[in-house]
Design an enzyme around this catalytic site. Structure first.
Site, mmCIF file in Angstrom:
data_model
loop_
_atom_site.group_PDB
_atom_site.id
_atom_site.type_symbol
_atom_site.label_atom_id
_atom_site.label_comp_id
_atom_site.label_asym_id
_atom_site.label_seq_id
_atom_site.Cartn_x
_atom_site.Cartn_y
_atom_site.Cartn_z
ATOM 1 N N SER A 169 7.230 -4.281 2.831
ATOM 2 C CA SER A 169 5.940 -3.973 3.457
ATOM 3 C C SER A 169 5.053 -3.081 2.601
ATOM 4 O O SER A 169 3.849 -3.003 2.833
ATOM 5 C CB SER A 169 6.150 -3.322 4.829
ATOM 6 O OG SER A 169 6.916 -2.130 4.700
ATOM 7 N N ASP A 194 0.509 5.435 8.224
ATOM 8 C CA ASP A 194 0.981 5.171 9.586
ATOM 9 C C ASP A 194 2.363 5.745 9.881
ATOM 10 O O ASP A 194 3.012 5.326 10.830
ATOM 11 C CB ASP A 194 0.981 3.664 9.857
ATOM 12 C CG ASP A 194 1.875 2.887 8.890
ATOM 13 O OD1 ASP A 194 2.555 3.536 8.057
ATOM 14 O OD2 ASP A 194 1.892 1.639 8.947
ATOM 15 N N HIS A 224 4.022 3.903 5.826
ATOM 16 C CA HIS A 224 3.360 3.401 4.626
ATOM 17 C C HIS A 224 2.279 4.370 4.163
ATOM 18 O O HIS A 224 1.948 5.327 4.869
ATOM 19 C CB HIS A 224 2.762 2.019 4.905
ATOM 20 C CG HIS A 224 3.730 1.063 5.529
ATOM 21 N ND1 HIS A 224 3.784 0.845 6.896
ATOM 22 C CD2 HIS A 224 4.701 0.297 4.980
ATOM 23 C CE1 HIS A 224 4.745 -0.032 7.161
ATOM 24 N NE2 HIS A 224 5.332 -0.377 6.018
#
Length: 370
Positions: free
Chosen positions: A39, A346, A349
């Site tokens: 991610s 967040d 990340h």
């Protein structure tokens, strides 16, 4: 005699010219980029698979800073690979799973949830229910093989030349491999046992890419786990378990450091085996530590590790602005007014600003023209 102001202007002029020369050297350096990862590097592959639930990363405020819309990137804007592409004068890499894309300048195979190890490894350890593996490293390499006709469909020599003039970014990998046992409640002592297999899986992946024709690779290490709000929110360490200046959990950062030390050792073993291949270690760890210790240097607020986008959890953990029931993009969560003042987006990340600093650091230390 030149005055003080003149000397300052002269120094600035030299710095500007040096920066312009570096930019000029970077542009046109590579014909293509190929990116693999999780991610931290997914540019839209997960949402391209047509997930059947309301994925938070497919909602605003994800993507708000640069793209002004969600793109599937787990950030407010550009990722490290996006900054690298722009520095080299290349377009953003299309996610490999997006149909009707042009792959003339490479592709991004990274996908959210990816691990270095395959799913059966976790199933054998009783972790099949907690690992969410949407495309492990070897799976992504197979996706790369499947798209080969879009990169070069002529002779082997033509393909070799194309790959020899391309940059391969492999990772980071390992974060999700360790998350599986950590989020299942395993202690760090148990998670350390996964490390040799994770490192070997990354090493095997690099060798497979070299066999496919890769001649220049950046292999990033993991970031300091103990600085991320998602972990800080769930851990209850004794007071002396936190860094006095950073607020990060020491033993989790040590774990990440040890992974990176083993990864660097593995790369050192690969280099003599492949003397015509350049294998660069990408240091993602040090910049994040610097964000915590010297935030003002990067334009960030000085504060405890804090998510720009999220919601406060318990009163004791409110400073981290991470709540598992109201994560970024979900009802109850909000984004900070200016993400450029935060390094963490967040809780898991990073912000576009932080990724930009990491890209520059990796480019400079790796000697790839940035």
């Amino acid at each position: 005699m030149v005055g003080a102001r003149g000397m300052v202007l002269a120094v600035l002029a030299v710095a500007i010219l040096a920066g312009a020369e570096a930019d000029a050297n970077a542009k046109g350096k590579y014909r293509a980029l190929f990116n693999f990862g999780d991610s931290l590097a997914d540019a839209g592959n997960l949402i391209a698979t047509g997930v059947d639930f309301r994925l938070a990363t497919a909602q605003l405020p994800y993507g708000q800073t640069y793209f002004e819309r969600p793109t599937g990137r787990c950030s407010d804007g550009r990722l490290v690979i996006d900054h690298l592409a722009q520095a080299f004068g290349l377009p953003f890499l299309p996610p490999s799973k997006v149909k009707n894309s042009s792959f003339a300048h490479g592709a991004n195979f990274a996908i959210t949830g990816a691990t270095a190890l395959d799913t059966p490894y976790f199933e054998a350890k009783g972790l099949g229910a907690v690992v969410w593996n949407s495309g492990a490293l070897l799976t992504q390499i197979q996706w790369f093989r499947d798209l080969k006709p879009f990169f070069c469909n002529s002779t082997k020599e033509e393909c070799d030349r194309f790959y020899a003039n391309s940059l391969f970014v492999v990772g980071e990998f390992g974060g999700n491999d360790y998350n599986a046992p950590l989020f299942a409640g395993k202690g760090l002592e148990e998670v350390y046992k996964f490390m040799p297999d994770v490192i070997q899986a990354i090493s095997d992946g690099i060798e497979q890419l070299i066999a496919e024709g890769a001649r220049e690779l950046i292999v990033p290490g993991v970031m300091p786990t103990g600085c991320f709000p998602v972990y800080l929110n769930m851990l209850n360490e004794p007071a002396d378990g936190y860094g006095s200046r950073s607020g990060c959990v020491r033993r989790y950062n040590t774990f990440s450091w040890v992974h990176n030390a083993h990864l660097k050792r593995a790369l050192e073993k690969l280099r003599p085996k492949h003397p015509n291949v350049r294998i660069i270690y990408g240091d993602y760890y040090t910049p994040v530590v610097q964000f915590m210790l010297e935030p003002e240097k990067f334009g960030f607020y000085k504060q405890l590790p804090r998510a720009c986008c999220g919601a406060p959890g318990s009163v004791a953990k409110a400073a981290y602005n991470f709540n598992v029931t109201a994560k970024c993009g979900e009802p109850g969560a909000t984004a900070c007014a200016d993400p450029t003042t935060h390094w963490n987006w967040d809780g898991i990340h990073l912000t576009e600003a932080a990724y930009g600093h990491i890209a520059k650091a990796v480019g400079f230390k790796g000697g790839i023209g940035l």
